[in-house]
Write a protein that holds these residues in place. Structure first.
Motif, mmCIF file in Angstrom:
data_model
loop_
_atom_site.group_PDB
_atom_site.id
_atom_site.type_symbol
_atom_site.label_atom_id
_atom_site.label_comp_id
_atom_site.label_asym_id
_atom_site.label_seq_id
_atom_site.Cartn_x
_atom_site.Cartn_y
_atom_site.Cartn_z
ATOM 1 N N VAL A 1 0.872 -1.212 0.045
ATOM 2 C CA VAL A 1 -0.010 -0.155 0.092
ATOM 3 C C VAL A 1 0.994 1.235 0.073
ATOM 4 C CG1 VAL A 1 -2.060 1.070 1.222
ATOM 5 C CG2 VAL A 1 -1.542 -1.501 1.349
ATOM 6 N N GLU A 2 0.699 1.979 -1.262
ATOM 7 C CA GLU A 2 1.807 3.240 -1.330
ATOM 8 C C GLU A 2 1.110 4.190 -2.205
ATOM 9 O OE1 GLU A 2 4.313 4.544 -0.785
ATOM 10 O OE2 GLU A 2 5.993 3.749 0.022
ATOM 11 N N GLU A 3 1.723 5.219 -2.033
ATOM 12 C CA GLU A 3 1.143 6.567 -2.980
ATOM 13 C C GLU A 3 1.328 6.131 -4.275
ATOM 14 O OE1 GLU A 3 1.943 10.452 -0.115
ATOM 15 O OE2 GLU A 3 3.286 9.988 -1.491
ATOM 16 N N SER A 4 2.134 5.447 -4.958
ATOM 17 C CA SER A 4 2.507 5.261 -6.245
ATOM 18 C C SER A 4 2.801 3.974 -6.789
ATOM 19 C CB SER A 4 3.149 6.259 -6.879
ATOM 20 O OG SER A 4 4.572 6.093 -6.574
ATOM 21 N N ALA B 1 12.036 -14.283 -4.630
ATOM 22 C CA ALA B 1 11.101 -14.005 -5.776
ATOM 23 C C ALA B 1 9.814 -13.611 -5.352
ATOM 24 C CB ALA B 1 11.032 -15.316 -6.580
ATOM 25 N N SER B 2 9.486 -12.429 -6.102
ATOM 26 C CA SER B 2 7.978 -12.079 -5.317
ATOM 27 C C SER B 2 7.113 -11.362 -6.709
ATOM 28 C CB SER B 2 8.230 -10.815 -4.456
ATOM 29 O OG SER B 2 8.984 -9.911 -5.249
ATOM 30 N N ARG B 3 5.732 -11.489 -6.139
ATOM 31 C CA ARG B 3 4.773 -10.943 -7.333
ATOM 32 C C ARG B 3 4.183 -9.761 -6.490
ATOM 33 N NH1 ARG B 3 0.908 -15.234 -9.680
ATOM 34 N NH2 ARG B 3 2.828 -15.969 -10.601
ATOM 35 N N LEU B 4 4.090 -8.813 -7.099
ATOM 36 C CA LEU B 4 3.649 -7.405 -6.630
ATOM 37 C C LEU B 4 2.097 -7.132 -6.822
ATOM 38 C CD1 LEU B 4 3.907 -4.711 -5.300
ATOM 39 C CD2 LEU B 4 4.748 -3.929 -7.397
ATOM 40 N N ASP B 5 1.265 -7.064 -5.873
ATOM 41 C CA ASP B 5 -0.091 -6.534 -5.760
ATOM 42 C C ASP B 5 0.009 -5.033 -5.450
ATOM 43 O OD1 ASP B 5 -1.189 -8.395 -7.278
ATOM 44 O OD2 ASP B 5 -1.554 -9.596 -5.435
ATOM 45 N N TYR B 6 -0.476 -3.931 -6.008
ATOM 46 C CA TYR B 6 -0.593 -2.727 -5.465
ATOM 47 C C TYR B 6 -1.663 -2.138 -5.267
ATOM 48 C CZ TYR B 6 -0.295 2.573 -5.968
ATOM 49 O OH TYR B 6 -0.360 3.764 -6.032
ATOM 50 N N ALA B 7 -1.857 -1.227 -4.086
ATOM 51 C CA ALA B 7 -3.253 -0.722 -3.730
ATOM 52 C C ALA B 7 -2.867 0.577 -3.081
ATOM 53 C CB ALA B 7 -3.872 -1.373 -2.841
ATOM 54 N N GLU B 8 -3.792 1.633 -3.270
ATOM 55 C CA GLU B 8 -3.605 2.990 -3.011
ATOM 56 C C GLU B 8 -4.637 3.312 -1.578
ATOM 57 O OE1 GLU B 8 -4.843 5.546 -6.087
ATOM 58 O OE2 GLU B 8 -2.781 5.809 -6.916
ATOM 59 N N ASP B 9 -5.570 2.472 -1.507
ATOM 60 C CA ASP B 9 -6.485 2.751 -0.442
ATOM 61 C C ASP B 9 -7.455 1.546 -0.013
ATOM 62 O OD1 ASP B 9 -8.236 2.123 -2.250
ATOM 63 O OD2 ASP B 9 -8.703 4.289 -2.847
ATOM 64 N N CYS B 10 -8.053 1.477 0.977
ATOM 65 C CA CYS B 10 -8.900 0.323 1.482
ATOM 66 C C CYS B 10 -9.673 -0.381 0.337
ATOM 67 C CB CYS B 10 -9.705 0.623 2.788
ATOM 68 S SG CYS B 10 -8.723 0.985 4.188
ATOM 69 N N LEU C 1 2.535 -11.344 2.448
ATOM 70 C CA LEU C 1 3.158 -10.114 3.069
ATOM 71 C C LEU C 1 2.527 -9.037 2.661
ATOM 72 C CD1 LEU C 1 5.245 -9.379 5.480
ATOM 73 C CD2 LEU C 1 6.787 -9.044 3.439
ATOM 74 N N VAL C 2 2.211 -8.043 3.871
ATOM 75 C CA VAL C 2 1.676 -6.656 3.431
ATOM 76 C C VAL C 2 2.483 -5.658 3.844
ATOM 77 C CG1 VAL C 2 -0.477 -5.116 3.859
ATOM 78 C CG2 VAL C 2 -0.840 -7.524 3.570
ATOM 79 N N LEU C 3 2.833 -4.745 3.034
ATOM 80 C CA LEU C 3 3.664 -3.507 3.427
ATOM 81 C C LEU C 3 2.869 -2.327 3.117
ATOM 82 C CD1 LEU C 3 6.937 -4.477 1.377
ATOM 83 C CD2 LEU C 3 6.291 -5.199 3.954
ATOM 84 N N CYS C 4 3.047 -1.335 4.153
ATOM 85 C CA CYS C 4 2.066 -0.426 4.076
ATOM 86 C C CYS C 4 2.993 1.080 4.612
ATOM 87 C CB CYS C 4 1.115 -0.389 5.190
ATOM 88 S SG CYS C 4 -0.105 1.069 5.426
ATOM 89 N N ALA C 5 3.010 2.047 3.633
ATOM 90 C CA ALA C 5 3.523 3.126 4.027
ATOM 91 C C ALA C 5 2.895 3.797 4.809
ATOM 92 C CB ALA C 5 3.626 4.064 2.704
ATOM 93 N N MET C 6 3.732 4.537 6.087
ATOM 94 C CA MET C 6 3.035 5.365 7.035
ATOM 95 C C MET C 6 2.588 6.794 6.504
ATOM 96 S SD MET C 6 3.321 3.796 9.664
ATOM 97 C CE MET C 6 3.107 4.921 11.284
ATOM 98 N N GLY C 7 1.657 7.329 6.972
ATOM 99 C CA GLY C 7 1.399 8.766 6.653
ATOM 100 C C GLY C 7 0.523 8.800 5.605
ATOM 101 N N LEU C 8 -0.205 7.865 5.084
ATOM 102 C CA LEU C 8 -1.001 7.916 3.830
ATOM 103 C C LEU C 8 -2.384 8.505 4.024
ATOM 104 C CD1 LEU C 8 -0.541 4.618 2.104
ATOM 105 C CD2 LEU C 8 0.602 6.604 1.445
ATOM 106 N N GLU C 9 -2.559 9.455 3.200
ATOM 107 C CA GLU C 9 -3.891 10.386 3.565
ATOM 108 C C GLU C 9 -4.978 9.317 3.006
ATOM 109 O OE1 GLU C 9 -4.263 13.725 1.232
ATOM 110 O OE2 GLU C 9 -2.650 14.769 2.302
ATOM 111 N N SER C 10 -4.962 8.348 2.377
ATOM 112 C CA SER C 10 -5.990 7.475 1.533
ATOM 113 C C SER C 10 -6.276 6.269 2.603
ATOM 114 C CB SER C 10 -5.853 6.990 0.245
ATOM 115 O OG SER C 10 -4.624 6.300 0.134
ATOM 116 N N ALA C 11 -5.302 5.755 3.283
ATOM 117 C CA ALA C 11 -5.403 4.682 4.097
ATOM 118 C C ALA C 11 -4.537 4.793 5.646
ATOM 119 C CB ALA C 11 -4.995 3.444 3.282
#
Length: 695
Positions: free
Chosen positions: A12-15, A32-41, A55-65
């Motif tokens: 979960v990232e801005e871009s 080896a990894s396969r990426l799924d990208y999301a901006e919000d919930c 595994l879920v990685l989430c950026a801190m300080g996102l306005e959308s999530a």
């Protein structure tokens, strides 16, 4: 998680560019990894509907999530994947706050190695948790199966704690006159023992409870409700039931020995009734294993194929019963001239076969010569008549270059034909140059016989049960084929299918099998049975464009549901024709039929093949079932296949099950189905009863 396995990563990232940068940090560590990208919930929800991440990685300080929102969403969706927060910095106070908000940890963008180590730690923890849940589920399932098997056991079984009954199976309740378990709970075990034996029984229990106890069985006198006593053997073993430590007691009536009975059944399942030698099916299974060992370079072997000369004349002159006595005499002569380690079998009506391991040209030729001379010299005295006969013997060496068991039999059979066509009473060791001309003539004759069998319906279907060890009560049979010659004798597929492949008749034979199997099954199911047929498909048939339409039309014609049929493709054929095999398996799904990948585990890319083949069952190759109870390598291979099958929601079948010990190992491993001569040889009838009991 193994680095060779692809990690499904949700970031979960801005871009997407920022997300790709984080994914590359893990890829740079060799993961080896396969990426799924999301901006919000909303984006996370959409992705979770498709698949669950590792595994879920989430950026801190996102306005959308926010981090708490994402943690709550993952908890609500019951996603087991760890959540790792990513921030500009990651000091101790920030890490604590991130963990309070639901993250497993907090890493900073400028410390990529920290993220790599945290990811590895979380994935190891996730894997351990998953395995723990799996082991717990399998443990409960094993307890459930054990309880079910115990309930169906004919032996009287009870569980005792501090001398009191806490559980007993139906046989135990019936033996002592109780109607249900409530009546026996809390009843002293001494009530089931004759009063004069109480002292001895108490002393045994005191000694059994000690760690150094060496005796685990007691011969005593049981006492029934009416006061009658009986000789009984009580076998004791430590156990637990619903988590409570206790003692299992099995009461065996001493009228007979179950172990002796088990050994007798085991031997009879491999035995030819008339001669007492091994039967044909068991011999073929042993031959296949010998070929596998020879190809791997571990041990050479040799095969003798013996045919009684002019047996038809003997049978016509003295009758079938007397002719059988001649066959029995020849079987006795073969026992006299062979070793305990040889596999000696009655292969056909008047043919025999010998498999000798660690053997060369000279020793097998010497054995063949001695047998030929012994049979020529023998005089059978039958009903006042002196009967003599001779035999033709063909021999074939099994070495690293042997392609298959069927080819070894074919070579020995061809060598036998050379000896017979030379006047009989001779031996001949297979020689490709000498035998080539006769082989071509025989092939032409077999081609004509196959053509005639197709035109005049001279094939027969046989059925061998596939039995569930997991409580599935439906009937399952593998459909096998025999061809009938002019003397009403069965010709094995190993004798005619190689010729059919060369002459392009295999597909026609397979279509005959499919059509007649569907017809037979439709009639059988009309009587109320829930039966499935397993039908083999050859490589030539797989490539036939008419195959799927033929199956579909036959099902409609006989009003048979698709799920009544299961089609088998060998691993070798599927590998050679992967595109067609994959297409066929998908077409079967559309018809609601199921599919099997048989002889599984024999090729280097077995597990890779599963990624392309949407099959429902894996049939584990018989070479891994042989000596399963004592062969740790085979046990490891079977476990690996079962673990893979379970992870892919596929069921497994063990073929060529030959003995009770292998059956017990398979049951403990949690395998779904078993098949082999230990259960039942192929039969032209469908009736079969299996209780599911495991000794």
């Amino acid at each position: 998680m193994d680095k060779d396995q692809t990690l499904r990563l949700l970031i979960v990232e801005e871009s997407r560019n920022d997300a790709e940068a984080l994914a590359n940090i893990l890829r740079n560590a060799g993961q080896a990894s396969r990426l799924d990208y999301a901006e919000d919930c909303n984006g996370i929800n959409t992705l979770l509907d498709k698949h669950i991440p590792d595994l879920v990685l989430c950026a801190m300080g996102l306005e959308s999530a926010s981090l708490p929102d994402i943690a709550a969403l993952l908890k609500q969706r019951e996603v087991p994947a760890p959540l790792v927060a990513i921030g500009e910095t990651a000091d101790e106070a920030e890490i604590i706050e991130a963990m309070r908000q639901g993250a497993s940890d907090l890493c900073s963008y400028d410390q990529p190695e920290h993220l790599q180590l945290v990811a590895q730690r979380e994935l190891r923890q996730l894997s351990s948790t998953s395995k723990g849940h799996n082991f717990e589920a399998r443990f409960h399932e094993s307890e459930k199966r054990a309880r079910s098997l115990m309930e169906s056991s004919r032996d009287a079984i009870a569980y005792v704690h501090e001398g009191m009954h806490i559980f007993a199976n139906s046989s135990y309740l019936e033996m002592f006159g109780f109607e249900n378990i409530d009546e026996i709970e809390g009843t002293p075990i001494l009530d089931m023992v004759a009063p004069e034996e109480h002292g001895k029984f108490k002393e045994f229990l005191r000694n059994f409870s000690k760690e150094e106890a060496t005796e685990d069985s007691l011969k005593t006198h049981g006492q029934l409700p009416d006061g009658k006593q009986f000789d009984a053997l009580m076998e004791f073993s430590p156990a637990s039931i619903e988590g409570e430590a206790c003692t299992q007691i099995i009461i065996r009536n001493q009228a007979g020995s179950s172990k002796e009975l088990e050994q007798k059944i085991k031997f009879l399942s491999k035995q030819d009734v008339l001669t007492g030698l091994f039967n044909r099916q068991y011999f073929i299974e042993e031959l296949e294993l010998a070929v596998t060992n020879a190809v791997s370079g571990s041990e050479n072997a040799a095969l003798i194929y013996l045919l009684v000369d002019n047996f038809k004349d003997i049978k016509d002159n003295i009758g079938i019963g007397a002719a059988d006595m001649v066959i029995s005499d020849i079987a006795d002569l073969m026992r006299e001239h062979t070793q305990d380690t040889d596999i000696v079998a009655r292969f056909g009506d008047h043919s025999f076969a010998i498999l000798r391991k660690d053997c060369d040209h000279e020793s097998i030729s010497a054995l063949g010569g001695n047998l030929r001379q012994s049979i020529e010299d023998h005089i059978a005295d039958i009903e006042g008549k002196s009967i003599t006969t001779t035999c033709s013997i063909g021999m074939s060496i099994i070495s690293e270059s042997s392609p298959s068991a069927h080819e070894v039999i074919s070579r020995a059979d061809l060598a036998c034909e050379v000896a017979r066509s030379s006047g009989g009473n001779k031996i001949h060791l297979h020689n490709p140059v000498v035998d080539e001309k006769i082989g071509k003539e025989r092939d032409q004759q077999m081609h004509a016989l196959i053509k005639d069998a197709l035109e005049h319906n001279q094939f027969r279907l046989l059925f061998q049960p596939i039995v569930s060890l997991q409580g599935d009560t439906s009937e399952k049979y593998e459909v096998l084929l025999r061809m009938i010659n002019d003397e009403e004798e069965h010709i094995l597929p190993s004798q005619f299918l190689p010729i059919a492949e060369q002459t392009g008749q295999t597909a026609e034979i397979d279509f005959w099998v499919i059509e007649n199997a569907i017809k037979t099954l439709s009639e059988h199911r009309s009587q109320g049975s829930d039966t499935q047929f397993f039908i083999k498909v050859s490589g030539q048939t797989l490539l036939d464009e008419k195959l799927v339409d033929f199956v579909s039309n036959s099902l409609k014609e006989h009003r048979l549901p698709g799920d009544a049929l299961v089609f088998e493709l060998s691993e070798k054929i599927a590998s050679q024709h992967l595109k067609q095999a994959k297409s066929f398996a998908k077409a079967l799904q559309e018809l609601h039929c199921k599919s099997v990948l048989e002889h599984f585990g024999t090729s280097p890319n077995s597990f890779q093949l599963l990624k392309h083949m949407p099959v429902d069952y894996l049939k584990i190759d018989g070479s891994f079932i042989h000596n399963l109870a004592s062969d740790t390598d085979n046990q490891a291979m079977v476990k690996s296949i079962l673990d893979t099958a379970n992870s892919m929601n596929k069921q497994c079948i063990a073929e060529y099950v030959q003995d009770a010990h292998s059956l017990a190992v398979l049951w403990q491993s949690g395998i779904n189905f078993i098949q082999g001569n230990f259960l039942q040889e192929p039969s032209e009838t469908l009736s079969y009863d299996f209780t599911g009991e495991v000794a």
